[in-house]
Scaffold this motif. Structure first.
Motif, short mmCIF file in Angstrom:
data_model
loop_
_atom_site.label_atom_id
_atom_site.label_comp_id
_atom_site.label_asym_id
_atom_site.label_seq_id
_atom_site.Cartn_x
_atom_site.Cartn_y
_atom_site.Cartn_z
N ASP A 28 0.86 -1.18 0.00
CA ASP A 28 0.00 0.00 0.00
C ASP A 28 0.90 1.24 0.00
OD1 ASP A 28 0.96 -0.02 2.60
OD2 ASP A 28 -0.96 -0.52 3.50
N GLU A 29 0.30 2.40 0.01
CA GLU A 29 1.07 3.64 -0.05
C GLU A 29 2.04 3.75 1.12
OE1 GLU A 29 1.47 5.92 -2.44
OE2 GLU A 29 0.23 4.60 -3.64
N ARG A 30 1.63 3.28 2.29
CA ARG A 30 2.50 3.33 3.46
C ARG A 30 3.77 2.50 3.25
NH1 ARG A 30 0.67 1.19 9.38
NH2 ARG A 30 2.69 1.31 10.37
N GLY A 31 3.60 1.28 2.71
CA GLY A 31 4.75 0.41 2.45
C GLY A 31 5.68 0.99 1.41
N ILE A 32 5.10 1.55 0.35
CA ILE A 32 5.92 2.17 -0.71
C ILE A 32 6.69 3.35 -0.13
CG2 ILE A 32 5.82 3.45 -2.88
CD1 ILE A 32 3.40 1.59 -3.61
N ALA A 33 6.03 4.15 0.71
CA ALA A 33 6.70 5.30 1.33
C ALA A 33 7.84 4.83 2.24
CB ALA A 33 5.70 6.14 2.11
N ALA A 35 9.69 2.15 1.88
CA ALA A 35 10.80 1.73 1.02
C ALA A 35 11.53 2.94 0.46
CB ALA A 35 10.31 0.82 -0.10
N ARG A 36 10.79 3.91 -0.03
CA ARG A 36 11.42 5.10 -0.61
C ARG A 36 12.22 5.87 0.44
NH1 ARG A 36 6.22 6.80 -4.22
NH2 ARG A 36 6.69 5.44 -5.99
N ALA A 37 11.73 5.88 1.69
CA ALA A 37 12.40 6.64 2.75
C ALA A 37 13.79 6.11 3.08
CB ALA A 37 11.53 6.64 4.01
N VAL A 38 14.03 4.83 2.84
CA VAL A 38 15.33 4.25 3.19
C VAL A 38 16.17 3.91 1.96
CG1 VAL A 38 14.49 3.37 5.39
CG2 VAL A 38 14.41 1.89 3.37
N ALA A 39 15.72 4.32 0.78
CA ALA A 39 16.41 3.96 -0.46
C ALA A 39 17.88 4.38 -0.45
CB ALA A 39 15.69 4.57 -1.66
N ARG A 55 5.12 -7.96 -3.21
CA ARG A 55 5.63 -6.99 -2.24
C ARG A 55 7.15 -6.90 -2.28
NH1 ARG A 55 5.03 -8.67 4.01
NH2 ARG A 55 6.12 -10.67 3.96
N CYS A 56 7.84 -7.99 -2.61
CA CYS A 56 9.30 -7.92 -2.75
C CYS A 56 9.68 -7.12 -3.98
CB CYS A 56 9.90 -9.32 -2.79
SG CYS A 56 9.93 -10.13 -1.17
N ARG A 57 9.00 -7.38 -5.10
CA ARG A 57 9.29 -6.63 -6.33
C ARG A 57 9.01 -5.14 -6.14
NH1 ARG A 57 5.72 -10.31 -8.71
NH2 ARG A 57 4.58 -8.53 -9.54
N GLU A 58 7.89 -4.82 -5.48
CA GLU A 58 7.54 -3.41 -5.27
C GLU A 58 8.46 -2.75 -4.26
OE1 GLU A 58 3.32 -3.25 -4.46
OE2 GLU A 58 2.83 -3.71 -6.55
N THR A 59 8.94 -3.50 -3.28
CA THR A 59 9.93 -2.95 -2.35
C THR A 59 11.22 -2.64 -3.10
OG1 THR A 59 9.01 -4.10 -0.42
CG2 THR A 59 11.32 -3.42 -0.29
N ALA A 60 11.68 -3.56 -3.93
CA ALA A 60 12.90 -3.34 -4.71
C ALA A 60 12.75 -2.09 -5.58
CB ALA A 60 13.22 -4.56 -5.57
N GLY A 192 19.58 -8.30 11.45
CA GLY A 192 18.72 -7.27 11.99
C GLY A 192 19.20 -5.84 11.84
N GLU A 193 20.00 -5.55 10.85
CA GLU A 193 20.48 -4.20 10.64
C GLU A 193 19.39 -3.36 9.98
OE1 GLU A 193 24.01 -2.21 8.00
OE2 GLU A 193 24.37 -4.19 8.86
N ALA A 194 18.93 -2.33 10.68
CA ALA A 194 17.86 -1.49 10.14
C ALA A 194 18.41 -0.56 9.06
CB ALA A 194 17.23 -0.67 11.25
N LEU A 195 17.62 -0.29 8.05
CA LEU A 195 18.04 0.62 6.99
C LEU A 195 17.79 2.08 7.36
CD1 LEU A 195 16.98 -1.07 3.66
CD2 LEU A 195 19.23 -0.92 4.69
N GLY A 196 16.83 2.33 8.21
CA GLY A 196 16.52 3.70 8.57
C GLY A 196 15.33 3.77 9.49
N PRO A 197 14.80 4.95 9.73
CA PRO A 197 13.72 5.13 10.70
C PRO A 197 12.41 4.46 10.32
CG PRO A 197 14.13 7.17 9.51
CD PRO A 197 15.21 6.20 9.11
N ALA A 198 12.21 4.15 9.02
CA ALA A 198 10.93 3.55 8.59
C ALA A 198 10.75 2.14 9.08
CB ALA A 198 10.81 3.60 7.07
N SER A 199 11.83 1.43 9.40
CA SER A 199 11.71 0.03 9.79
C SER A 199 11.54 -0.08 11.28
CB SER A 199 12.89 -0.78 9.32
OG SER A 199 14.10 -0.17 9.65
#
Length: 199
Positions: A28-33, A35-39, A55-60, A192-199
């Protein structure tokens, strides 16, 4: 060459938030946001792979990765439980759910057992860099793959030669990295290494 396999879990989607088995629904828009936040925090790699799930393809894509699909990263097949909620299943089929959670060789849903998943993902992992995964490793030995949490847990169980019962004791949070380094038969883990604040 020593490989470094970076397994990245996908962004949160509606199925995860609803505690139900994924039915290949889109982010959904929240999930896409998320992913984009930690790109910008995604580590470099010579190869980018993605599980075939939506969801994996859209996350990538949200991370800005041009990732090739990797059939070896297909998520756990939960058969007829696909799309159903865990609470709903526990009420309707308590014995089947209890057997599935207690016995990693059980597949009361008619899909794949945890033991089968660990074997399949382990074969994919051990084949990386050897040409057995359909691609030669002509880069720096760093592979980044967006994969379902169950696939990441299976890779850890295989890489560390853990008993299959450990599968249910591993938690993989959205948009986190699990790093395996080494080669077939000898892997080291950083998880468990986080990419950023979104996770």
């Amino acid at each position: 060459m020593t490989l470094r396999v970076l397994l990245l879990s996908p962004a949160t989607g509606p199925a995860l938030r609803a505690a139900r088995f994924d039915d290949d629904s889109p982010l959904d828009e929240r999930g896409i946001a998320q992913a984009r936040a930690v790109a910008g925090a995604v580590p470099r790699a010579s190869r980018h792979l993605t599980a075939p799930s939506r969801r994996c393809r859209e996350t990538a894509a949200g991370l800005g990765l041009s990732a090739e699909p990797a059939p070896g990263l297909v998520g756990l097949d939960v058969g007829r439980w696909r799309g159903l909620g865990l609470d709903e299943l526990a009420a309707a089929e308590p014995e089947a759910v209890a057997a599935w959670l207690a016995d990693p060789a059980a597949a009361p849903h008619g899909g794949e057992s945890v033991v089968a998943l660990v074997g399949r993902v382990g074969a994919w992992l051990d084949g990386l860099g050897s040409g057995n995964d359909g691609e030669s490793d002509d880069g720096d030995g760093r592979v980044l793959a967006v994969a379902e949490p169950a696939v990441i847990r299976a890779a850890v169980v295989h890489a560390l030669a853990l008993p299959p019962q450990a599968f249910w004791r591993l938690d993989v949070r959205p948009l986190t990295l699990t790093a395996l380094s080494g080669r077939a038969g000898r892997w080291n883990l950083r998880c468990g290494e986080a990419l950023g604040p979104a996770s």
